[in-house]
Scaffold this motif. Structure first.
Motif, PDB file in Angstrom:
ATOM      1  N   ALA A  15       0.825  -1.204   0.000  1.00  0.00           N
ATOM      2  CA  ALA A  15       0.000   0.000   0.000  1.00  0.00           C
ATOM      3  C   ALA A  15       0.860   1.255   0.000  1.00  0.00           C
ATOM      4  O   ALA A  15       0.561   2.238  -0.690  1.00  0.00           O
ATOM      5  CB  ALA A  15      -0.933  -0.011   1.203  1.00  0.00           C
ATOM      6  N   ASP A  22       1.432   6.965  -6.672  1.00  0.00           N
ATOM      7  CA  ASP A  22       0.350   7.904  -6.964  1.00  0.00           C
ATOM      8  C   ASP A  22       0.802   9.341  -6.732  1.00  0.00           C
ATOM      9  O   ASP A  22       0.491  10.237  -7.531  1.00  0.00           O
ATOM     10  CB  ASP A  22      -0.862   7.580  -6.087  1.00  0.00           C
ATOM     11  N   PRO A 182      -7.231  -0.646   6.658  1.00  0.00           N
ATOM     12  CA  PRO A 182      -8.502   0.060   6.495  1.00  0.00           C
ATOM     13  C   PRO A 182      -9.558  -0.266   7.536  1.00  0.00           C
ATOM     14  O   PRO A 182     -10.605   0.380   7.562  1.00  0.00           O
ATOM     15  CB  PRO A 182      -8.955  -0.365   5.102  1.00  0.00           C
ATOM     16  N   SER A 198     -13.670   0.604   2.669  1.00  0.00           N
ATOM     17  CA  SER A 198     -13.159   0.113   1.389  1.00  0.00           C
ATOM     18  C   SER A 198     -11.699  -0.287   1.598  1.00  0.00           C
ATOM     19  O   SER A 198     -11.069   0.168   2.552  1.00  0.00           O
ATOM     20  CB  SER A 198     -13.267   1.168   0.281  1.00  0.00           C
ATOM     21  N   HIS A 200      -9.063   0.581  -0.056  1.00  0.00           N
ATOM     22  CA  HIS A 200      -8.094   1.508  -0.636  1.00  0.00           C
ATOM     23  C   HIS A 200      -7.045   1.959   0.386  1.00  0.00           C
ATOM     24  O   HIS A 200      -7.318   2.045   1.586  1.00  0.00           O
ATOM     25  CB  HIS A 200      -8.798   2.749  -1.175  1.00  0.00           C
ATOM     26  N   ARG A 202      -5.199   5.040   1.842  1.00  0.00           N
ATOM     27  CA  ARG A 202      -5.588   6.453   1.957  1.00  0.00           C
ATOM     28  C   ARG A 202      -4.376   7.315   2.326  1.00  0.00           C
ATOM     29  O   ARG A 202      -3.533   6.924   3.120  1.00  0.00           O
ATOM     30  CB  ARG A 202      -6.640   6.627   3.046  1.00  0.00           C
ATOM     31  N   ALA A 221      -7.742   8.190  -2.189  1.00  0.00           N
ATOM     32  CA  ALA A 221      -7.861   6.742  -1.988  1.00  0.00           C
ATOM     33  C   ALA A 221      -7.279   6.046  -3.217  1.00  0.00           C
ATOM     34  O   ALA A 221      -7.675   6.334  -4.346  1.00  0.00           O
ATOM     35  CB  ALA A 221      -9.320   6.341  -1.788  1.00  0.00           C
ATOM     36  N   VAL A 222      -6.338   5.144  -2.988  1.00  0.00           N
ATOM     37  CA  VAL A 222      -5.562   4.534  -4.064  1.00  0.00           C
ATOM     38  C   VAL A 222      -5.798   3.020  -4.094  1.00  0.00           C
ATOM     39  O   VAL A 222      -5.713   2.342  -3.072  1.00  0.00           O
ATOM     40  CB  VAL A 222      -4.050   4.808  -3.866  1.00  0.00           C
ATOM     41  N   GLU A 223      -6.081   2.495  -5.281  1.00  0.00           N
ATOM     42  CA  GLU A 223      -6.160   1.045  -5.455  1.00  0.00           C
ATOM     43  C   GLU A 223      -4.758   0.438  -5.380  1.00  0.00           C
ATOM     44  O   GLU A 223      -3.779   1.041  -5.831  1.00  0.00           O
ATOM     45  CB  GLU A 223      -6.763   0.716  -6.824  1.00  0.00           C
ATOM     46  N   TYR A 224      -4.664  -0.764  -4.808  1.00  0.00           N
ATOM     47  CA  TYR A 224      -3.406  -1.514  -4.826  1.00  0.00           C
ATOM     48  C   TYR A 224      -3.768  -2.983  -4.698  1.00  0.00           C
ATOM     49  O   TYR A 224      -4.960  -3.343  -4.605  1.00  0.00           O
ATOM     50  CB  TYR A 224      -2.474  -1.057  -3.697  1.00  0.00           C
ATOM     51  N   HIS A 226      -4.569  -5.326  -2.729  1.00  0.00           N
ATOM     52  CA  HIS A 226      -4.946  -5.639  -1.349  1.00  0.00           C
ATOM     53  C   HIS A 226      -5.147  -7.136  -1.143  1.00  0.00           C
ATOM     54  O   HIS A 226      -5.039  -7.627  -0.016  1.00  0.00           O
ATOM     55  CB  HIS A 226      -6.197  -4.867  -0.934  1.00  0.00           C
TER      56      HIS A 226
END
Length: 256
Positions: A15, A22, A182, A198, A200, A202, A221-224, A226
């Motif tokens: 993350a 990002d 999260p 969620s 994501h 943060r 909020a960034v997708e990775y 998970h």
């Protein structure tokens, strides 16, 4: 001045790397600050610590950083802290403990982990029906008494809940949320959960206006991957962590 604000990485180097990538895509920051609780968790504490040591960010000490550094590794120590402590070198634990409780990042911009005078008590949150919710304004004001009156922006983490609150006739308080965890449950009375809702990662960006221009605040909020983090937690014997990493919520058994 553009500040990137990181908090509550909790050993989730996947993350953290996604957030750093990002940030780079968005043009970077003049300064990046880490609000603590960097390594505790059943993921990649040593790899996370090594990444942070290379970055050499201004960093405040969180409650789990303190516990990893100094608590005895016995049955009274929380499992996530034991996991991290066993995987860090003595020098890395010393580095965690040496981090300050509070830092002035820029004139009038103060960073701390939980409260300005305590690393383990909530600032912006109250526990209602075993869940973290926003605390009443009067309670937040009381908790800010130790804050320097000259502070106009306070940066904090700890609750893992993104928040932006302007105190009337007081500072703006900004919590960017957690990069790497999260959702969590805490059985310290009164037992409760914190849920971002969620999976994501943060973090936040604060742009200091200057010259009469307003400050601005971004919650990102960034997708990775998970799912890879959740599998790591499962391998470490922490299915509740895996559920939180996948969903942003705690399992039903831990929720009210």
């Amino acid at each position: 001045m553009r500040l990137a604000v990181l908090a509550d990485i909790h050993g989730n180097v996947l993350a953290l790397d996604a957030v750093l990538e990002d940030m780079a895509r968005r043009g970077g920051a003049d300064l990046t600050v880490n609000l603590g609780d960097s390594v505790s968790g059943p993921l990649w504490p040593r790899e996370t610590m090594e990444r942070l040591e290379a970055l050499n960010l201004p960093t405040v000490r969180g409650n789990h950083d303190r516990r990893v550094a100094v608590d005895p590794a016995d049955e009274t120590m929380w499992a996530s802290d034991i996991y991290a402590r066993q995987r860090l070198t003595p020098a890395q634990r010393d580095t965690l403990f040496a981090q300050p409780l509070i830092l002035e990042i820029a004139p009038g911009v103060i960073a701390f982990h939980a409260r300005p005078d305590h690393d383990e008590k909530y600032l912006l949150d109250a526990i209602v029906d075993r869940q973290l919710v926003r605390a009443p304004l009067a309670a937040i004001r009381r908790r800010l008494k130790a804050l320097d009156p000259a502070c106009r922006i306070a940066l904090c983490g700890h609750s893992h809940r993104p928040e932006l609150i302007r105190i009337p006739d007081g500072p703006v308080i900004f919590n960017p949320g957690s990069i790497g965890c999260p959702a969590y449950d805490d059985d310290t009375p009164p037992a409760h959960v914190s849920e971002q809702g969620s999976p994501h990662a943060r973090y936040g960006i604060v742009t200091l206006g200057g010259a009469g221009q307003p400050d601005s605040f971004e919650m990102i909020a960034v997708e990775y991957d998970h799912e890879a983090a959740a599998r790591q937690a499962e391998q470490a014997g922490r299915p509740e962590w895996a559920h939180g990493l996948r969903t942003g919520f705690m399992p039903e058994a831990a929720r009210p």
